[in-house]
Design a protein around this motif. Structure first.
Motif, PDB file in Angstrom:
ATOM      1  N   ALA A 285       0.830  -1.206   0.000  1.00 32.86           N
ATOM      2  CA  ALA A 285       0.000   0.000   0.000  1.00 32.86           C
ATOM      3  C   ALA A 285       0.864   1.254   0.000  1.00 32.86           C
ATOM      4  O   ALA A 285       0.556   2.240  -0.694  1.00 32.86           O
ATOM      5  CB  ALA A 285      -0.932  -0.004   1.209  1.00 32.86           C
ATOM      6  N   LEU A 286       1.959   1.234   0.752  1.00 36.92           N
ATOM      7  CA  LEU A 286       2.875   2.376   0.743  1.00 36.92           C
ATOM      8  C   LEU A 286       3.517   2.530  -0.621  1.00 36.92           C
ATOM      9  O   LEU A 286       3.636   3.650  -1.153  1.00 36.92           O
ATOM     10  CB  LEU A 286       3.940   2.199   1.826  1.00 36.92           C
ATOM     11  CG  LEU A 286       5.003   3.298   1.922  1.00 36.92           C
ATOM     12  CD1 LEU A 286       4.363   4.655   2.154  1.00 36.92           C
ATOM     13  CD2 LEU A 286       6.000   2.983   3.035  1.00 36.92           C
ATOM     14  N   SER A 287       3.936   1.423  -1.231  1.00 36.03           N
ATOM     15  CA  SER A 287       4.513   1.483  -2.574  1.00 36.03           C
ATOM     16  C   SER A 287       3.519   2.070  -3.575  1.00 36.03           C
ATOM     17  O   SER A 287       3.888   2.848  -4.460  1.00 36.03           O
ATOM     18  CB  SER A 287       4.938   0.080  -3.020  1.00 36.03           C
ATOM     19  OG  SER A 287       5.384   0.073  -4.355  1.00 36.03           O
ATOM     20  N   GLU A 288       2.269   1.726  -3.394  1.00 35.38           N
ATOM     21  CA  GLU A 288       1.231   2.149  -4.345  1.00 35.38           C
ATOM     22  C   GLU A 288       0.970   3.651  -4.310  1.00 35.38           C
ATOM     23  O   GLU A 288       0.437   4.213  -5.267  1.00 35.38           O
ATOM     24  CB  GLU A 288      -0.060   1.377  -4.051  1.00 35.38           C
ATOM     25  CG  GLU A 288      -1.027   1.312  -5.197  1.00 35.38           C
ATOM     26  CD  GLU A 288      -2.094   0.248  -5.005  1.00 35.38           C
ATOM     27  OE1 GLU A 288      -3.045   0.231  -5.811  1.00 35.38           O
ATOM     28  OE2 GLU A 288      -1.992  -0.572  -4.065  1.00 35.38           O
ATOM     29  N   THR A 289       1.382   4.320  -3.243  1.00 36.70           N
ATOM     30  CA  THR A 289       1.188   5.772  -3.186  1.00 36.70           C
ATOM     31  C   THR A 289       2.045   6.499  -4.213  1.00 36.70           C
ATOM     32  O   THR A 289       1.733   7.628  -4.594  1.00 36.70           O
ATOM     33  CB  THR A 289       1.532   6.329  -1.786  1.00 36.70           C
ATOM     34  OG1 THR A 289       2.944   6.181  -1.548  1.00 36.70           O
ATOM     35  CG2 THR A 289       0.742   5.614  -0.703  1.00 36.70           C
ATOM     36  N   GLY A 290       3.154   5.863  -4.637  1.00 35.47           N
ATOM     37  CA  GLY A 290       4.033   6.486  -5.616  1.00 35.47           C
ATOM     38  C   GLY A 290       4.937   7.552  -5.041  1.00 35.47           C
ATOM     39  O   GLY A 290       5.574   8.303  -5.789  1.00 35.47           O
ATOM     40  N   HIS A 291       5.023   7.633  -3.719  1.00 33.50           N
ATOM     41  CA  HIS A 291       5.818   8.697  -3.093  1.00 33.50           C
ATOM     42  C   HIS A 291       7.001   8.150  -2.302  1.00 33.50           C
ATOM     43  O   HIS A 291       7.492   8.798  -1.375  1.00 33.50           O
ATOM     44  CB  HIS A 291       4.930   9.534  -2.176  1.00 33.50           C
ATOM     45  CG  HIS A 291       3.805  10.210  -2.895  1.00 33.50           C
ATOM     46  ND1 HIS A 291       4.015  11.072  -3.949  1.00 33.50           N
ATOM     47  CD2 HIS A 291       2.458  10.140  -2.730  1.00 33.50           C
ATOM     48  CE1 HIS A 291       2.844  11.517  -4.393  1.00 33.50           C
ATOM     49  NE2 HIS A 291       1.890  10.967  -3.670  1.00 33.50           N
ATOM     50  N   VAL A 292       7.460   6.966  -2.659  1.00 34.50           N
ATOM     51  CA  VAL A 292       8.564   6.341  -1.941  1.00 34.50           C
ATOM     52  C   VAL A 292       9.896   6.928  -2.415  1.00 34.50           C
ATOM     53  O   VAL A 292      10.123   7.079  -3.620  1.00 34.50           O
ATOM     54  CB  VAL A 292       8.557   4.817  -2.152  1.00 34.50           C
ATOM     55  CG1 VAL A 292       9.773   4.170  -1.508  1.00 34.50           C
ATOM     56  CG2 VAL A 292       7.271   4.229  -1.588  1.00 34.50           C
ATOM     57  N   THR A 293      10.755   7.256  -1.472  1.00 37.25           N
ATOM     58  CA  THR A 293      12.117   7.672  -1.786  1.00 37.25           C
ATOM     59  C   THR A 293      13.033   6.490  -1.506  1.00 37.25           C
ATOM     60  O   THR A 293      13.153   6.049  -0.366  1.00 37.25           O
ATOM     61  CB  THR A 293      12.540   8.871  -0.926  1.00 37.25           C
ATOM     62  OG1 THR A 293      11.618   9.943  -1.138  1.00 37.25           O
ATOM     63  CG2 THR A 293      13.937   9.334  -1.296  1.00 37.25           C
TER      64      THR A 293
END
Length: 302
Positions: A285-293
């Motif tokens: 779900a975190l990956s799916e946000t598209g805001h991972v650094t």
């Protein structure tokens, strides 16, 4: 062993931690006791069914394409590795307590397992993208969507290969791009003008990492569609650009290059967050946000 599977397409809630039979190393393979596994956009895109029309899955499907751990089984014909060695690499069903790797490289002693577990996919994808786009020493490369895992690897591999890199990201991530050796700029309207100011002699290659229908703009910036490549937009070939999704014939070469660069201090990977095996749904779900650094990983207790 414990492994993460899903038996229907859907949201993160379809992911289940289940008990399944252990896999075993076949010819040309090694099995590892997994210490960490990477989380990649392809994981949740497969789970959501985005690829079902051309890449249908056989259920139940075990999640994961990459992992790092300790070799505990060696298949026929394998040399250069021993039981007990720490390695990282590519395989399938890797988000589990044991995984079979088809391609691998030795883990540098000072590389944490969390980093190694998230390195194989991005290193292979970055090296392949640069190669297939025709990037060479002395070129200026534009990376669209440069702050994630693939961008992190691509910047550093390109810099190690004597290329100049311009990377797009939101402004709060510009210091991160600078720390990797890239010249940062924002995405969105006016990109061509901003890139022209940063590279008055032009851009030789552009790689679309994030998608967002940017191919026509990248072609305009480079001036040659054959030197624009996407790993995220399946329509790229319809627009004259290249699309890359399949690992090269010998992906271990990219893994070995990444290990060497890490040992030389020329490659680093930020792990934004590490989740336990039971929380793969939250990780995706975190990956799916598209805001991972950098990269998200899943850890497995020894």
């Amino acid at each position: 062993m414990k492994a993460v599977q899903f038996s229907e397409y859907g949201g993160p809630e379809v992911l289940k931690l289940v008990e399944i039979d252990e896999p075993h190393a076949g010819p040309g393979q090694v099995r590892i006791a997994v210490r960490a596994a990477g989380v990649n956009p392809a994981d949740w895109k497969r789970r959501a069914g985005y690829f079902r029309d051309f890449m249908p899955l056989e259920f139940p499907y075990t999640v994961g394409f990459e992992a790092a751990g300790i070799v505990d089984e060696i298949g026929e014909g394998v040399s250069g590795v021993s039981v007990g060695d720490a390695v990282f690499g590519l395989g399938s069903g890797a988000t589990a307590e044991y995984a079979v790797l088809k391609s691998w490289a030795g883990k540098p002693e000072d590389m944490p397992f969390e980093v190694a577990g998230g390195l194989a996919v991005i290193a292979e994808t970055a090296a392949r993208s640069l190669d297939e786009a025709g990037a060479k020493a002395g070129d200026t490369v534009l990376l669209s969507g440069a702050a994630g895992g693939v961008g992190t690897a691509a910047i550093q591999i390109a810099r190690a290969r004597a290329m100049t890199v311009i990377g797009t990201a939101s402004e709060p991530k510009h210091d991160y791009l600078r720390s990797l050796g890239a010249i940062p700029t924002t995405y969105g309207p006016g990109l061509a003008d901003r890139v022209r100011d940063l590279a008055p002699e032009g851009v030789d290659v552009a790689i679309d990492i994030a998608g967002s229908d940017i191919i026509p703009e990248l072609i305009g910036i480079v001036g040659d569609a054959s030197r624009v490549l996407s790993i995220a937009d399946f329509t790229a070939p319809e627009q004259g650009a290249k699309f890359s999704t399949t690992p090269q014939e010998h992906p271990e070469r990219a893994l070995e290059e990444a290990a060497r660069l890490y040992s030389e201090g020329a490659l680093r990977l930020k792990v934004e967050r590490a989740f336990p095996l039971a929380q793969v749904g939250e990780a995706q779900a975190l990956s799916e946000t598209g805001h991972v650094t950098g990269k998200i990983v899943v850890t497995v207790d020894a």
